[in-house]
Design an enzyme around this catalytic site. Sequence first.
Site, mmCIF file in Angstrom:
data_model
loop_
_atom_site.group_PDB
_atom_site.id
_atom_site.type_symbol
_atom_site.label_atom_id
_atom_site.label_comp_id
_atom_site.label_asym_id
_atom_site.label_seq_id
_atom_site.Cartn_x
_atom_site.Cartn_y
_atom_site.Cartn_z
ATOM 1 N N LEU A 33 -3.367 -39.519 -12.694
ATOM 2 C CA LEU A 33 -2.526 -38.884 -13.719
ATOM 3 C C LEU A 33 -3.126 -38.934 -15.126
ATOM 4 C CD1 LEU A 33 1.117 -39.852 -12.577
ATOM 5 C CD2 LEU A 33 -0.236 -37.849 -11.971
ATOM 6 N N THR A 35 -5.365 -36.626 -16.176
ATOM 7 C CA THR A 35 -5.291 -35.219 -16.592
ATOM 8 C C THR A 35 -4.298 -34.441 -15.728
ATOM 9 O OG1 THR A 35 -7.206 -34.724 -15.215
ATOM 10 C CG2 THR A 35 -7.627 -35.100 -17.558
ATOM 11 N N GLY A 36 -3.847 -35.016 -14.649
ATOM 12 C CA GLY A 36 -2.873 -34.344 -13.784
ATOM 13 C C GLY A 36 -1.447 -34.732 -14.165
ATOM 14 N N SER A 77 -13.898 -32.404 -15.488
ATOM 15 C CA SER A 77 -14.420 -31.050 -15.285
ATOM 16 C C SER A 77 -14.576 -30.211 -16.552
ATOM 17 C CB SER A 77 -13.510 -30.316 -14.301
ATOM 18 O OG SER A 77 -12.212 -30.223 -14.839
ATOM 19 N N ASN A 92 -16.968 -41.212 -13.431
ATOM 20 C CA ASN A 92 -15.829 -40.663 -12.684
ATOM 21 C C ASN A 92 -16.290 -39.839 -11.484
ATOM 22 O OD1 ASN A 92 -13.143 -40.258 -12.181
ATOM 23 N ND2 ASN A 92 -12.912 -38.592 -13.628
ATOM 24 N N TYR A 141 -21.798 -31.814 -16.469
ATOM 25 C CA TYR A 141 -20.761 -31.558 -15.465
ATOM 26 C C TYR A 141 -21.385 -30.966 -14.192
ATOM 27 C CZ TYR A 141 -17.095 -28.915 -13.125
ATOM 28 O OH TYR A 141 -16.272 -28.372 -12.182
ATOM 29 N N PHE A 169 -16.067 -20.158 -8.983
ATOM 30 C CA PHE A 169 -16.408 -19.459 -10.216
ATOM 31 C C PHE A 169 -15.218 -19.677 -11.172
ATOM 32 C CE2 PHE A 169 -20.640 -17.598 -9.671
ATOM 33 C CZ PHE A 169 -20.940 -18.268 -8.499
ATOM 34 N N ASN A 170 -14.653 -18.666 -11.845
ATOM 35 C CA ASN A 170 -13.646 -18.972 -12.886
ATOM 36 C C ASN A 170 -12.226 -18.978 -12.334
ATOM 37 O OD1 ASN A 170 -16.154 -18.129 -14.309
ATOM 38 N ND2 ASN A 170 -14.900 -18.655 -16.073
ATOM 39 N N ARG A 282 -21.006 -19.804 -27.703
ATOM 40 C CA ARG A 282 -20.781 -21.199 -27.320
ATOM 41 C C ARG A 282 -22.038 -21.677 -26.593
ATOM 42 N NH1 ARG A 282 -15.713 -22.458 -23.387
ATOM 43 N NH2 ARG A 282 -17.102 -21.467 -21.899
HETATM 44 N N1 UDP Z 1 -14.443 -17.764 -24.027
HETATM 45 C C1 UDP Z 1 -14.187 -17.147 -25.247
HETATM 46 N N2 UDP Z 1 -13.213 -17.683 -26.032
HETATM 47 C C2 UDP Z 1 -12.496 -18.786 -25.693
HETATM 48 C C3 UDP Z 1 -12.765 -19.419 -24.449
HETATM 49 C C4 UDP Z 1 -13.752 -18.871 -23.641
HETATM 50 O O1 UDP Z 1 -14.811 -16.145 -25.590
HETATM 51 O O2 UDP Z 1 -11.636 -19.231 -26.471
HETATM 52 C C5 UDP Z 1 -15.463 -17.181 -23.137
HETATM 53 C C6 UDP Z 1 -16.589 -18.145 -22.772
HETATM 54 O O3 UDP Z 1 -17.615 -18.087 -23.733
HETATM 55 C C7 UDP Z 1 -17.008 -17.601 -21.403
HETATM 56 C C8 UDP Z 1 -15.714 -17.007 -20.818
HETATM 57 O O4 UDP Z 1 -14.828 -16.848 -21.930
HETATM 58 O O5 UDP Z 1 -17.915 -16.551 -21.570
HETATM 59 C C9 UDP Z 1 -15.060 -17.938 -19.820
HETATM 60 O O6 UDP Z 1 -14.991 -19.236 -20.399
HETATM 61 P P1 UDP Z 1 -14.192 -20.425 -19.720
HETATM 62 O O7 UDP Z 1 -14.315 -21.623 -20.616
HETATM 63 O O8 UDP Z 1 -12.815 -19.969 -19.379
HETATM 64 O O9 UDP Z 1 -14.949 -20.682 -18.350
HETATM 65 P P2 UDP Z 1 -16.515 -20.984 -18.020
HETATM 66 O O10 UDP Z 1 -17.118 -19.658 -17.675
HETATM 67 O O11 UDP Z 1 -17.125 -21.637 -19.210
HETATM 68 O O12 UDP Z 1 -16.438 -21.888 -16.854
#
Ligand code: UDP
Length: 331
Positions: A33, A35-36, A77, A92, A141, A169-170, A282
Amino acid sequence: MTILVLGGAGYIGSHTVYELIDKGEDVVVIDNLLTGYKEAVHPKARFYKGDIRDREFLDSVFEKEKIDSVIHFAASSLVGESMEKPLKYYDNNLCGTKILLDAMVAHGIDKIVFSSTAATYGEPERIPILETDKTEPTNTYGETKLSMEKMFKWVGKAHGIRYVSLRYFNACGAHKSGEIGEAHNPETHLLSIILQVPNGQRDAVSIYGDDYDTKDGTCVRDYIHVTDLATAHILAVRYLEFGNESNIFNLGNGVGFTVKEVIECARKVTGHPIPAKISPRRAGDPARLIASSEKAKNILGWRPEYTDMEAIISSAWKWHKSHPQGFKTCK
Ligand code: UDP
Protein backbone atom coordinates in the site's frame (compact mmCIF):
# COMPACT_ATOMS: atom_id res chain seq x y z
CA MET A 1 -6.61 -23.26 -7.56
CA THR A 2 -5.55 -19.98 -6.01
CA ILE A 3 -3.79 -17.15 -7.84
CA LEU A 4 -1.62 -14.75 -5.83
CA VAL A 5 -1.51 -11.18 -7.17
CA LEU A 6 1.44 -9.20 -5.83
CA GLY A 7 0.72 -5.49 -6.12
CA GLY A 8 -3.01 -6.16 -6.53
CA ALA A 9 -3.92 -2.76 -5.04
CA GLY A 10 -2.12 -0.87 -7.81
CA TYR A 11 -3.44 0.35 -11.15
CA ILE A 12 -2.94 -2.66 -13.43
CA GLY A 13 -2.94 -5.17 -10.54
CA SER A 14 -6.37 -4.10 -9.27
CA HIS A 15 -7.89 -4.36 -12.75
CA THR A 16 -6.41 -7.84 -13.15
CA VAL A 17 -7.92 -8.92 -9.82
CA TYR A 18 -11.34 -7.65 -10.99
CA GLU A 19 -11.08 -9.73 -14.19
CA LEU A 20 -9.88 -12.82 -12.29
CA ILE A 21 -12.77 -12.61 -9.81
CA ASP A 22 -15.15 -12.03 -12.71
CA LYS A 23 -13.95 -15.33 -14.17
CA GLY A 24 -14.60 -17.14 -10.89
CA GLU A 25 -10.96 -17.48 -9.77
CA ASP A 26 -9.89 -17.66 -6.12
CA VAL A 27 -7.57 -14.67 -5.58
CA VAL A 28 -5.12 -13.64 -2.85
CA VAL A 29 -3.67 -10.11 -2.97
CA ILE A 30 -0.45 -8.88 -1.38
CA ASP A 31 0.34 -5.17 -1.45
CA ASN A 32 2.41 -2.88 0.80
CA LEU A 33 0.00 0.00 0.00
CA LEU A 34 2.88 2.42 -0.59
CA THR A 35 1.47 3.35 -4.00
CA GLY A 36 -1.61 1.11 -4.11
CA TYR A 37 -4.99 1.60 -2.41
CA LYS A 38 -6.89 -0.82 -0.21
CA GLU A 39 -10.15 0.41 -1.78
CA ALA A 40 -8.90 -0.73 -5.18
CA VAL A 41 -8.73 -4.35 -3.98
CA HIS A 42 -11.78 -6.34 -5.02
CA PRO A 43 -13.81 -7.24 -1.89
CA LYS A 44 -13.84 -10.92 -2.87
CA ALA A 45 -10.02 -11.18 -2.87
CA ARG A 46 -8.24 -12.16 0.38
CA PHE A 47 -5.93 -9.27 1.17
CA TYR A 48 -2.60 -9.36 3.05
CA LYS A 49 -0.78 -6.10 3.67
CA GLY A 50 2.97 -6.58 3.44
CA ASP A 51 6.12 -6.19 1.42
CA ILE A 52 7.64 -8.74 -0.97
CA ARG A 53 11.07 -7.93 0.52
CA ASP A 54 9.85 -9.38 3.84
CA ARG A 55 10.62 -13.10 3.57
CA GLU A 56 8.88 -14.04 6.84
CA PHE A 57 5.73 -12.30 5.68
CA LEU A 58 5.82 -14.09 2.30
CA ASP A 59 6.39 -17.44 4.04
CA SER A 60 3.41 -16.83 6.32
CA VAL A 61 1.12 -16.18 3.33
CA PHE A 62 2.48 -19.17 1.40
CA GLU A 63 1.87 -21.37 4.46
CA LYS A 64 -1.70 -20.15 4.91
CA GLU A 65 -2.78 -20.16 1.26
CA LYS A 66 -2.35 -22.88 -1.32
CA ILE A 67 -0.94 -20.77 -4.14
CA ASP A 68 -0.82 -22.28 -7.60
CA SER A 69 0.41 -19.34 -9.70
CA VAL A 70 1.73 -15.85 -9.03
CA ILE A 71 1.08 -12.63 -10.95
CA HIS A 72 3.72 -10.08 -9.99
CA PHE A 73 3.03 -6.32 -10.27
CA ALA A 74 4.79 -5.26 -7.07
CA ALA A 75 7.43 -2.89 -8.39
CA SER A 76 8.34 0.79 -8.59
CA SER A 77 7.48 2.10 -12.04
CA LEU A 78 8.25 5.79 -12.54
CA VAL A 79 10.90 6.46 -15.16
CA GLY A 80 11.86 9.93 -13.85
CA GLU A 81 12.12 8.76 -10.23
CA SER A 82 14.20 5.76 -11.31
CA MET A 83 16.85 8.13 -12.65
CA GLU A 84 16.96 10.13 -9.41
CA LYS A 85 16.75 7.16 -7.03
CA PRO A 86 18.20 4.18 -8.91
CA LEU A 87 18.93 2.24 -5.73
CA LYS A 88 15.26 2.37 -4.72
CA TYR A 89 14.52 0.62 -8.02
CA TYR A 90 17.25 -1.98 -7.59
CA ASP A 91 16.02 -2.63 -4.06
CA ASN A 92 12.28 -2.85 -4.72
CA ASN A 93 12.32 -4.38 -8.19
CA LEU A 94 15.36 -6.64 -8.13
CA CYS A 95 15.95 -7.43 -4.44
CA GLY A 96 12.18 -7.79 -3.99
CA THR A 97 11.98 -10.27 -6.86
CA LYS A 98 15.00 -12.19 -5.54
CA ILE A 99 13.30 -12.67 -2.16
CA LEU A 100 10.03 -13.61 -3.87
CA LEU A 101 11.80 -16.23 -6.01
CA ASP A 102 13.54 -17.65 -2.92
CA ALA A 103 10.16 -18.05 -1.26
CA MET A 104 8.57 -19.56 -4.39
CA VAL A 105 11.37 -22.13 -4.65
CA ALA A 106 11.02 -23.00 -0.95
CA HIS A 107 7.25 -23.47 -1.26
CA GLY A 108 7.31 -25.29 -4.61
CA ILE A 109 5.42 -22.61 -6.58
CA ASP A 110 6.51 -22.88 -10.18
CA LYS A 111 4.50 -20.45 -12.32
CA ILE A 112 4.77 -16.66 -12.47
CA VAL A 113 3.45 -13.97 -14.82
CA PHE A 114 4.99 -10.55 -14.38
CA SER A 115 4.79 -7.03 -15.67
CA SER A 116 7.62 -5.89 -17.83
CA THR A 117 7.69 -2.84 -20.05
CA ALA A 118 8.41 -1.32 -23.44
CA ALA A 119 11.19 0.53 -21.56
CA THR A 120 13.27 -2.68 -21.80
CA TYR A 121 13.88 -1.82 -25.49
CA GLY A 122 15.19 1.72 -25.07
CA GLU A 123 15.46 3.62 -28.36
CA PRO A 124 13.81 1.24 -30.87
CA GLU A 125 15.74 0.18 -33.95
CA ARG A 126 12.49 -0.31 -35.91
CA ILE A 127 8.71 0.10 -35.64
CA PRO A 128 6.68 -1.92 -34.77
CA ILE A 129 8.88 -3.41 -32.05
CA LEU A 130 9.23 -7.19 -31.92
CA GLU A 131 10.11 -9.21 -28.81
CA THR A 132 13.35 -10.28 -30.50
CA ASP A 133 14.55 -6.68 -31.03
CA LYS A 134 17.55 -5.39 -29.10
CA THR A 135 17.02 -4.44 -25.47
CA GLU A 136 19.09 -1.46 -24.38
CA PRO A 137 17.11 0.43 -21.73
CA THR A 138 17.72 4.16 -21.44
CA ASN A 139 16.56 4.41 -17.82
CA THR A 140 16.96 2.55 -14.52
CA TYR A 141 13.33 1.47 -14.47
CA GLY A 142 13.65 -0.37 -17.82
CA GLU A 143 17.03 -1.78 -16.76
CA THR A 144 15.63 -3.30 -13.56
CA LYS A 145 12.69 -4.83 -15.46
CA LEU A 146 15.08 -6.35 -18.01
CA SER A 147 17.22 -7.70 -15.17
CA MET A 148 14.10 -9.20 -13.60
CA GLU A 149 13.37 -11.01 -16.86
CA LYS A 150 16.91 -12.40 -16.84
CA MET A 151 16.65 -13.42 -13.19
CA PHE A 152 13.50 -15.40 -14.02
CA LYS A 153 15.30 -17.05 -16.93
CA TRP A 154 18.27 -18.33 -14.94
CA VAL A 155 16.40 -19.15 -11.73
CA GLY A 156 13.74 -20.84 -13.84
CA LYS A 157 16.33 -23.08 -15.50
CA ALA A 158 17.81 -24.11 -12.16
CA HIS A 159 14.60 -24.53 -10.16
CA GLY A 160 11.95 -25.40 -12.75
CA ILE A 161 10.00 -22.16 -12.46
CA ARG A 162 8.24 -21.14 -15.67
CA TYR A 163 7.45 -17.48 -16.34
CA VAL A 164 5.69 -15.18 -18.76
CA SER A 165 6.98 -11.64 -19.05
CA LEU A 166 4.48 -9.12 -20.45
CA ARG A 167 6.04 -5.99 -21.91
CA TYR A 168 3.36 -3.31 -21.78
CA PHE A 169 3.28 -0.24 -23.91
CA ASN A 170 1.18 2.75 -22.62
CA ALA A 171 -1.42 1.49 -20.15
CA CYS A 172 -4.49 3.71 -19.81
CA GLY A 173 -8.26 3.68 -19.29
CA ALA A 174 -10.31 2.38 -16.37
CA HIS A 175 -12.65 -0.46 -15.39
CA LYS A 176 -16.03 -0.31 -17.16
CA SER A 177 -17.84 0.00 -13.81
CA GLY A 178 -16.05 3.29 -13.13
CA GLU A 179 -15.24 1.92 -9.64
CA ILE A 180 -11.47 1.63 -10.09
CA GLY A 181 -9.01 3.48 -12.29
CA GLU A 182 -5.64 5.20 -12.42
CA ALA A 183 -4.69 7.17 -9.28
CA HIS A 184 -1.08 8.20 -8.95
CA ASN A 185 0.28 10.99 -6.81
CA PRO A 186 1.60 12.95 -8.55
CA GLU A 187 0.11 11.91 -11.89
CA THR A 188 2.82 11.52 -14.52
CA HIS A 189 1.00 9.69 -17.31
CA LEU A 190 -0.35 11.65 -20.23
CA LEU A 191 -4.04 10.72 -20.24
CA SER A 192 -4.56 11.20 -16.48
CA ILE A 193 -2.81 14.58 -16.74
CA ILE A 194 -4.98 15.62 -19.70
CA LEU A 195 -8.17 14.71 -17.82
CA GLN A 196 -7.13 16.82 -14.83
CA VAL A 197 -7.92 19.87 -16.98
CA PRO A 198 -11.66 19.20 -17.52
CA ASN A 199 -11.75 18.04 -13.88
CA GLY A 200 -10.63 21.53 -12.80
CA GLN A 201 -7.32 20.38 -11.27
CA ARG A 202 -4.99 21.85 -13.87
CA ASP A 203 -5.25 24.82 -16.23
CA ALA A 204 -3.46 23.33 -19.23
CA VAL A 205 -1.49 20.34 -20.48
CA SER A 206 2.21 20.69 -21.30
CA ILE A 207 3.23 18.97 -24.51
CA TYR A 208 6.80 17.77 -24.05
CA GLY A 209 8.34 18.75 -27.37
CA ASP A 210 6.80 19.38 -30.81
CA ASP A 211 9.98 19.03 -32.86
CA TYR A 212 10.18 15.23 -33.11
CA ASP A 213 10.32 13.53 -36.48
CA THR A 214 6.63 12.51 -36.38
CA LYS A 215 3.56 13.65 -38.32
CA ASP A 216 2.77 16.62 -36.03
CA GLY A 217 6.11 16.84 -34.22
CA THR A 218 4.85 15.29 -30.94
CA CYS A 219 5.75 11.84 -29.59
CA VAL A 220 3.88 8.77 -30.79
CA ARG A 221 2.83 6.06 -28.33
CA ASP A 222 0.84 2.83 -28.44
CA TYR A 223 -2.01 3.19 -25.91
CA ILE A 224 -3.48 -0.02 -24.52
CA HIS A 225 -6.49 -0.35 -22.22
CA VAL A 226 -5.82 -1.62 -18.70
CA THR A 227 -8.60 -4.24 -18.97
CA ASP A 228 -6.98 -5.63 -22.11
CA LEU A 229 -3.71 -5.86 -20.17
CA ALA A 230 -5.57 -7.63 -17.35
CA THR A 231 -7.01 -10.16 -19.80
CA ALA A 232 -3.53 -10.89 -21.15
CA HIS A 233 -2.33 -11.79 -17.63
CA ILE A 234 -5.13 -14.31 -17.25
CA LEU A 235 -4.35 -15.85 -20.64
CA ALA A 236 -0.68 -16.01 -19.62
CA VAL A 237 -1.54 -17.89 -16.41
CA ARG A 238 -3.61 -20.36 -18.45
CA TYR A 239 -0.72 -20.72 -20.92
CA LEU A 240 1.58 -21.73 -18.06
CA GLU A 241 -1.07 -23.98 -16.49
CA PHE A 242 -1.22 -25.88 -19.80
CA GLY A 243 2.48 -26.66 -19.35
CA ASN A 244 3.90 -24.27 -21.95
CA GLU A 245 7.45 -22.96 -21.84
CA SER A 246 8.59 -19.58 -20.46
CA ASN A 247 7.99 -16.72 -22.86
CA ILE A 248 7.98 -12.95 -23.42
CA PHE A 249 5.15 -11.01 -25.09
CA ASN A 250 4.58 -7.39 -26.10
CA LEU A 251 1.18 -5.93 -25.28
CA GLY A 252 -0.01 -2.95 -27.30
CA ASN A 253 -2.65 -2.06 -29.88
CA GLY A 254 -0.12 -1.76 -32.68
CA VAL A 255 -1.38 1.74 -33.51
CA GLY A 256 0.41 4.98 -32.67
CA PHE A 257 -1.17 8.24 -31.49
CA THR A 258 0.68 11.52 -31.15
CA VAL A 259 0.38 13.56 -27.95
CA LYS A 260 -1.62 16.16 -29.90
CA GLU A 261 -4.00 13.48 -31.22
CA VAL A 262 -4.65 12.18 -27.70
CA ILE A 263 -5.41 15.71 -26.47
CA GLU A 264 -7.73 16.34 -29.43
CA CYS A 265 -9.59 13.09 -28.77
CA ALA A 266 -9.94 13.99 -25.06
CA ARG A 267 -11.46 17.35 -26.10
CA LYS A 268 -14.04 15.47 -28.13
CA VAL A 269 -14.86 13.01 -25.33
CA THR A 270 -15.07 15.58 -22.53
CA GLY A 271 -16.44 18.55 -24.49
CA HIS A 272 -13.80 20.72 -22.77
CA PRO A 273 -11.35 22.89 -24.78
CA ILE A 274 -8.33 21.50 -22.78
CA PRO A 275 -5.72 24.20 -23.44
CA ALA A 276 -2.25 22.88 -24.28
CA LYS A 277 1.15 24.57 -24.35
CA ILE A 278 4.42 23.46 -25.86
CA SER A 279 7.17 22.73 -23.33
CA PRO A 280 10.73 21.45 -23.75
CA ARG A 281 11.30 17.78 -24.53
CA ARG A 282 11.35 15.38 -21.58
CA ALA A 283 14.72 13.64 -21.22
CA GLY A 284 14.83 10.06 -22.47
CA ASP A 285 11.57 10.14 -24.49
CA PRO A 286 11.89 8.14 -27.74
CA ALA A 287 10.00 9.73 -30.67
CA ARG A 288 7.91 6.64 -31.43
CA LEU A 289 7.05 3.45 -29.56
CA ILE A 290 4.63 1.04 -31.22
CA ALA A 291 4.32 -2.65 -30.40
CA SER A 292 3.91 -5.64 -32.56
CA SER A 293 1.63 -7.83 -30.44
CA GLU A 294 1.21 -10.53 -33.07
CA LYS A 295 3.02 -13.01 -30.85
CA ALA A 296 0.56 -12.53 -27.95
CA LYS A 297 -2.34 -12.78 -30.39
CA ASN A 298 -1.02 -15.95 -32.03
CA ILE A 299 0.26 -17.80 -28.97
CA LEU A 300 -1.93 -16.55 -26.11
CA GLY A 301 -5.02 -15.92 -28.26
CA TRP A 302 -5.12 -12.35 -26.92
CA ARG A 303 -7.69 -10.05 -28.56
CA PRO A 304 -7.66 -6.47 -27.22
CA GLU A 305 -11.23 -5.13 -27.03
CA TYR A 306 -10.48 -1.43 -26.68
CA THR A 307 -9.00 -0.66 -30.09
CA ASP A 308 -10.64 2.75 -30.35
CA MET A 309 -9.00 5.77 -28.66
CA GLU A 310 -12.34 7.43 -27.95
CA ALA A 311 -13.56 4.34 -26.08
CA ILE A 312 -10.31 4.21 -24.07
CA ILE A 313 -10.55 7.88 -23.12
CA SER A 314 -14.29 7.60 -22.32
CA SER A 315 -13.60 4.81 -19.82
CA ALA A 316 -10.83 6.86 -18.14
CA TRP A 317 -13.07 9.94 -18.08
CA LYS A 318 -15.93 7.99 -16.41
CA TRP A 319 -13.54 7.09 -13.57
CA HIS A 320 -11.85 10.50 -13.19
CA LYS A 321 -15.11 12.46 -13.40
CA SER A 322 -16.72 10.38 -10.64
CA HIS A 323 -13.53 10.20 -8.53
CA PRO A 324 -11.79 13.58 -9.04
CA GLN A 325 -9.57 12.98 -5.99
CA GLY A 326 -8.91 9.31 -6.89
CA PHE A 327 -9.56 6.87 -4.06
CA LYS A 328 -10.79 8.17 -0.69
CA THR A 329 -7.50 7.15 0.87
CA CYS A 330 -5.49 8.92 -1.87
CA LYS A 331 -2.06 9.94 -0.66
N1 UDP B 1 3.63 13.70 -22.21
C1 UDP B 1 3.39 15.06 -22.43
N2 UDP B 1 2.92 15.79 -21.39
C2 UDP B 1 2.69 15.28 -20.15
C3 UDP B 1 2.94 13.90 -19.93
C4 UDP B 1 3.42 13.14 -20.99
O1 UDP B 1 3.59 15.56 -23.54
O2 UDP B 1 2.28 16.01 -19.24
C5 UDP B 1 4.10 12.87 -23.33
C6 UDP B 1 5.43 12.17 -23.07
O3 UDP B 1 6.51 13.00 -23.43
C7 UDP B 1 5.29 10.93 -23.96
C8 UDP B 1 3.78 10.65 -23.98
O4 UDP B 1 3.16 11.86 -23.53
O5 UDP B 1 5.68 11.25 -25.27
C9 UDP B 1 3.40 9.54 -23.04
O6 UDP B 1 4.00 9.79 -21.77
P1 UDP B 1 3.67 8.94 -20.48
O7 UDP B 1 4.47 9.51 -19.34
O8 UDP B 1 2.19 8.87 -20.30
O9 UDP B 1 4.16 7.47 -20.83
P2 UDP B 1 5.61 6.92 -21.34
O10 UDP B 1 5.51 6.83 -22.83
O11 UDP B 1 6.67 7.84 -20.85
O12 UDP B 1 5.69 5.58 -20.71
